[in-house]
Structure formats: C-alpha cells, structure tokens
Design a protein around this motif. Structure first.
Motif, PDB file in Angstrom:
ATOM      1  N   UNK A 188      -5.116   3.608  -1.843  1.00 25.01           N
ATOM      2  CA  UNK A 188      -5.623   2.798  -0.721  1.00 25.01           C
ATOM      3  C   UNK A 188      -4.726   2.947   0.514  1.00 25.01           C
ATOM      4  N   UNK A 189      -3.407   3.127   0.283  1.00 25.60           N
ATOM      5  CA  UNK A 189      -2.490   3.310   1.409  1.00 25.60           C
ATOM      6  C   UNK A 189      -2.822   4.599   2.155  1.00 25.60           C
ATOM      7  N   UNK A 190      -3.183   5.649   1.388  1.00 26.59           N
ATOM      8  CA  UNK A 190      -3.533   6.938   1.996  1.00 26.59           C
ATOM      9  C   UNK A 190      -4.790   6.789   2.865  1.00 26.59           C
ATOM     10  N   UNK A 191      -5.774   6.022   2.339  1.00 23.21           N
ATOM     11  CA  UNK A 191      -7.005   5.770   3.113  1.00 23.21           C
ATOM     12  C   UNK A 191      -6.695   4.974   4.373  1.00 23.21           C
ATOM     13  N   UNK A 192      -5.877   3.942   4.195  1.00 27.54           N
ATOM     14  CA  UNK A 192      -5.553   3.024   5.290  1.00 27.54           C
ATOM     15  C   UNK A 192      -4.876   3.765   6.440  1.00 27.54           C
ATOM     16  N   UNK A 193      -3.924   4.674   6.085  1.00 24.49           N
ATOM     17  CA  UNK A 193      -3.137   5.355   7.118  1.00 24.49           C
ATOM     18  C   UNK A 193      -3.705   6.722   7.479  1.00 24.49           C
ATOM     19  N   UNK A 194      -4.892   7.070   6.965  1.00 27.22           N
ATOM     20  CA  UNK A 194      -5.458   8.400   7.221  1.00 27.22           C
ATOM     21  C   UNK A 194      -5.576   8.622   8.733  1.00 27.22           C
ATOM     22  N   UNK A 195      -5.001   9.741   9.212  1.00 21.92           N
ATOM     23  CA  UNK A 195      -4.919   9.897  10.668  1.00 21.92           C
ATOM     24  C   UNK A 195      -6.043  10.768  11.238  1.00 21.92           C
ATOM     25  N   UNK A 196      -6.707  11.570  10.397  1.00 20.69           N
ATOM     26  CA  UNK A 196      -7.776  12.429  10.915  1.00 20.69           C
ATOM     27  C   UNK A 196      -9.066  11.656  11.133  1.00 20.69           C
ATOM     28  N   UNK A 208     -14.917  10.692   9.641  1.00 15.09           N
ATOM     29  CA  UNK A 208     -16.181  11.314   9.242  1.00 15.09           C
ATOM     30  C   UNK A 208     -15.929  12.656   8.561  1.00 15.09           C
ATOM     31  N   UNK A 209     -14.659  13.088   8.497  1.00 18.05           N
ATOM     32  CA  UNK A 209     -14.341  14.400   7.925  1.00 18.05           C
ATOM     33  C   UNK A 209     -14.628  14.422   6.427  1.00 18.05           C
ATOM     34  N   UNK A 220     -14.064  12.465   0.850  1.00 25.51           N
ATOM     35  CA  UNK A 220     -13.709  12.785  -0.541  1.00 25.51           C
ATOM     36  C   UNK A 220     -12.629  11.824  -1.030  1.00 25.51           C
ATOM     37  N   UNK A 221     -11.673  11.534  -0.152  1.00 22.91           N
ATOM     38  CA  UNK A 221     -10.598  10.591  -0.494  1.00 22.91           C
ATOM     39  C   UNK A 221     -11.203   9.223  -0.815  1.00 22.91           C
ATOM     40  N   UNK A 222     -12.114   8.775   0.048  1.00 24.41           N
ATOM     41  CA  UNK A 222     -12.752   7.480  -0.133  1.00 24.41           C
ATOM     42  C   UNK A 222     -13.527   7.424  -1.458  1.00 24.41           C
TER      43      UNK A 222
END
Ligand SMILES: [Zn+2]
Ligand SMILES: [Zn+2]
Length: 235
Positions: free
Chosen positions: A64-72, A75-76, A81-83
């Motif tokens: 969830x931290x990776x999703x929260x801080x995702x910088x790109x 809509x990519x 895929x991460x979500x």
C-alpha cells in the motif's frame, strides 16, 4: 476502493426511509429541533469516522505504501498492475481506510467520483442496516414522531457525508449545495481547507458544527497515544 451500492439495496433503503417517515406521523414544531439535532449528529459521525480512518494504520508490507507514493501516472499499466496486485490482499474495510489517507495528497479525486460511488459504501455498511433497525423499533415500540423524524434526518445526513465531502473538492455544485452553504447547513471549502492544512483538526465535513467537539476528542486521543502520526500514511 469505494463502490456503488447495487440497485436493489438502494431501492430497499429508500422504501425503509419512507416507512420510517410514515411511522413519524404528522409534523409538529418538535420536528425542527429534532432535525437540527439529527443534522448535528450526522456531522459529528462524519468527523469521528474521518478522524479514525485518517489515523488507523494500514496493514504493513502488502504494497500500500508503494501505491500511496507512486510517482508516475495513475493511468499507467504499471500502476494499474500494482493496484490489482495489492488491493485483493486487503479487506473491503481496509480499502476504505486507504481511501481516506489517499484523499490527503489527492483531494480532487473524491470530487470526481460519481454520486452513487460516493454514497454506496455508507448505504451498505451503515445507513441501510440502521434504517431497517429503526423500522423494527418503530414496529415494536411507540417511539415519538419527533424522535423518528430526527433519526431520519440523521440517516440522510450520514448517508450523504462522503458526497458532501466531495462537493468541498469540486467547483461545480448543484444550487441546493450552494444554498445550504450560504445558510450554514453545509460547510464551505475554506473551512474544510483547515483540515487539509494540518490533518490535525476539523475532521467533520458536513456542516462543521461538531468540529469543536471532534477537535477536543482528537486532543485527548493523541495525548493518550490512541492515535499516532504513524497511522496517517501506509507503510
Ligand atoms: Zn483527513
Ligand atoms: Zn477533504
């Protein structure tokens, strides 16, 4: 993530509300203070729920931290895929908790959601069970009409809480929202901006009437360590 409620649940909810109003009988002057009380309690519940969800820690180590801080771009293909990898690993309730935290860096996203998505989870988890419970109480006990009317106003205010919060983050709102703001029955975006400035105050998002009380609860809860900064962001 928030979800729209299925149509049969919405129809059942409407019927249950109408039945409660029928139990309330003919309106009299006591309905006015009861309605104001119901509107206040709806605001209070919006504030206490918001405070809890903001500070309740998310499950660590599921991404969830990776999703929260995702910088790109969100809509990519990489983000989607991460979500799709992360969300199935947490409960529907935890997705709502994540939604509240995700609202802070990306507040406009809430305003862009459809009405039904904004109120769907609240209907399924809270409003529909509460309204049906009130139907049953009305059947079993001779509740005073003003009390039922106040409870119906509370149900409506609680159901619309996330919609009202969304209107604070979008410029185009229906006339009824603008009128209710003007007469103080809904809060203004300027008043809600105080919450986003520190995340430590003014959690109520309907009218803001209960913010002095919710702020006092927040001070006690942080002093005693029931709520800590660490819960504000997924890790
Ligand atoms: Zn918040
Ligand atoms: Zn907000």
């Amino acid at each position: 993530m928030m979800k729209a409620a299925p149509l049969p649940a919405i129809i059942l909810f409407m019927l249950s509300l109408v039945l409660n109003l029928w139990f309330a009988g003919a309106p009299d002057w006591r309905w006015v203070p009861a309605a104001a009380g119901g509107w206040y309690i709806a605001d209070l519940l919006s504030g206490l729920t918001h405070m809890y969800m903001d500070y309740r820690p998310c499950t660590p180590g599921v991404g969830l931290d990776e999703m929260f801080h995702y910088s790109g771009s969100r809509e990519s293909a990489e983000y989607l895929a991460l979500r799709d990898r992360v969300l199935p690993r947490i409960s529907p309730f935890e997705r709502l908790v994540y939604d509240f935290k995700n609202h802070h860096p990306r507040p406009e996203a809430l305003g862009r959601r459809s009405f039904m998505v904004q109120i769907g989870s609240t209907i399924l988890l809270v409003s529909l069970p509460f309204s049906i419970l009130l139907n049953l109480l009305c059947l079993m006990l001779a509740l005073p009409g003003w009390l039922i009317a106040g409870a119906v106003v509370l149900t409506i205010g609680g159901t619309l809480a996330q919609y009202f919060h969304g209107t604070l983050h979008r410029p185009d709102n229906p006339w009824i929202v603008r009128t209710m703001r003007r007469i103080g029955l809904l809060m203004t975006p300027e008043a809600h901006a105080l919450h986003h400035a520190s995340l430590r105050r003014d959690f109520a998002t309907n009218t803001g009437w209960s913010n002095p009380l919710v702020n006092a609860v927040f001070r006690v809860a942080t002093r005693r360590g029931w709520l800590t900064e660490a819960g504000l962001e997924p890790r």
